[in-house]
Write a protein that holds these residues in place. Sequence first.
Motif, PDB file in Angstrom:
ATOM      1  N   VAL A 147       0.949 -17.642   2.505  1.00 27.85           N
ATOM      2  CA  VAL A 147      -0.089 -16.682   2.122  1.00 27.85           C
ATOM      3  C   VAL A 147       0.518 -15.636   1.197  1.00 27.85           C
ATOM      4  O   VAL A 147       1.540 -15.039   1.505  1.00 27.85           O
ATOM      5  CB  VAL A 147      -0.677 -15.992   3.365  1.00 27.85           C
ATOM      6  CG1 VAL A 147      -1.723 -14.980   2.969  1.00 27.85           C
ATOM      7  CG2 VAL A 147      -1.255 -17.021   4.313  1.00 27.85           C
TER       8      VAL A 147
ATOM      9  N   GLN B 276       0.877 -19.766   7.526  1.00 24.55           N
ATOM     10  CA  GLN B 276      -0.258 -20.099   8.383  1.00 24.55           C
ATOM     11  C   GLN B 276      -0.182 -21.594   8.670  1.00 24.55           C
ATOM     12  O   GLN B 276      -0.471 -22.417   7.792  1.00 24.55           O
ATOM     13  CB  GLN B 276      -1.580 -19.737   7.716  1.00 24.55           C
ATOM     14  CG  GLN B 276      -1.814 -18.256   7.636  1.00 24.55           C
ATOM     15  CD  GLN B 276      -3.185 -17.910   7.106  1.00 24.55           C
ATOM     16  OE1 GLN B 276      -3.850 -18.717   6.467  1.00 24.55           O
ATOM     17  NE2 GLN B 276      -3.611 -16.692   7.370  1.00 24.55           N
ATOM     18  N   TRP B 277       0.231 -21.917   9.897  1.00 23.03           N
ATOM     19  CA  TRP B 277       0.411 -23.313  10.284  1.00 23.03           C
ATOM     20  C   TRP B 277      -0.927 -23.944  10.628  1.00 23.03           C
ATOM     21  O   TRP B 277      -1.744 -23.361  11.333  1.00 23.03           O
ATOM     22  CB  TRP B 277       1.352 -23.419  11.485  1.00 23.03           C
ATOM     23  CG  TRP B 277       2.775 -23.138  11.124  1.00 23.03           C
ATOM     24  CD1 TRP B 277       3.432 -21.962  11.262  1.00 23.03           C
ATOM     25  CD2 TRP B 277       3.696 -24.046  10.530  1.00 23.03           C
ATOM     26  NE1 TRP B 277       4.719 -22.081  10.800  1.00 23.03           N
ATOM     27  CE2 TRP B 277       4.915 -23.354  10.344  1.00 23.03           C
ATOM     28  CE3 TRP B 277       3.634 -25.375  10.138  1.00 23.03           C
ATOM     29  CZ2 TRP B 277       6.045 -23.953   9.788  1.00 23.03           C
ATOM     30  CZ3 TRP B 277       4.759 -25.963   9.586  1.00 23.03           C
ATOM     31  CH2 TRP B 277       5.939 -25.267   9.416  1.00 23.03           C
TER      32      TRP B 277
ATOM     33  N   GLY C 205      -2.530  -9.960  10.010  1.00 23.59           N
ATOM     34  CA  GLY C 205      -2.327 -11.400   9.920  1.00 23.59           C
ATOM     35  C   GLY C 205      -1.451 -11.839   8.765  1.00 23.59           C
ATOM     36  O   GLY C 205      -1.320 -13.026   8.514  1.00 23.59           O
ATOM     37  N   GLN C 206      -0.871 -10.912   8.053  1.00 23.05           N
ATOM     38  CA  GLN C 206       0.041 -11.233   6.967  1.00 23.05           C
ATOM     39  C   GLN C 206       0.947 -10.035   6.723  1.00 23.05           C
ATOM     40  O   GLN C 206       0.583  -8.908   7.038  1.00 23.05           O
ATOM     41  CB  GLN C 206      -0.725 -11.614   5.695  1.00 23.05           C
ATOM     42  CG  GLN C 206      -1.518 -10.482   5.067  1.00 23.05           C
ATOM     43  CD  GLN C 206      -2.380 -10.977   3.927  1.00 23.05           C
ATOM     44  OE1 GLN C 206      -3.412 -11.585   4.173  1.00 23.05           O
ATOM     45  NE2 GLN C 206      -1.970 -10.742   2.716  1.00 23.05           N
TER      46      GLN C 206
END
Length: 165
Positions: free
Chosen positions: A102, A83-84, A156-157
């Motif tokens: 993460v 996650q930048w 998201g992951q």
Amino acid sequence: MAKESSFDVVSTVDMQEVDNAYTQAKKELKQRYDLKDTDSDIALDKAKRTLTVSAPSDFVAGQVIDILTSKLIKRGIDLGALQWGKVEAASGGTVRRTATIVEGIDKETAGKINKDIKAQKFKAKVQIEGDKLRVSSASIDTLQDVIAFLKGQDYGQPLQYVNYR
């Protein structure tokens, strides 16, 4: 009564592979002609699970991130695990960008996965156990359907499916 089968839904990142990709990216950064004298740098903090890119401009930072991400992909690390953060101004007119690695499924995401599985009306039970989920069912076919469904979703992951028994 039939024996129940189960599997765990986890989100893990192999930090040794991240370290290897980091080392390769640092080496390429020193050797690349166009980036050699730019004072660009990559830093890995294993304790905080962060990667920090420092560069003289936003454009050069983007090139360094491209090098790093290509090394991570070659090492089998899913870029969804990074996650930048936003580009920050650093001292001396340079810019800095930090990525957090993460790992583990947080409660909100676990609840969303649980709701999605229940909304599909699979005959499966979902238990949230810390930073992982255990999905169990009497039917192996149902479990395979749940895995296929989860692979089609984006949380998201990256998710892995382990301990299938």
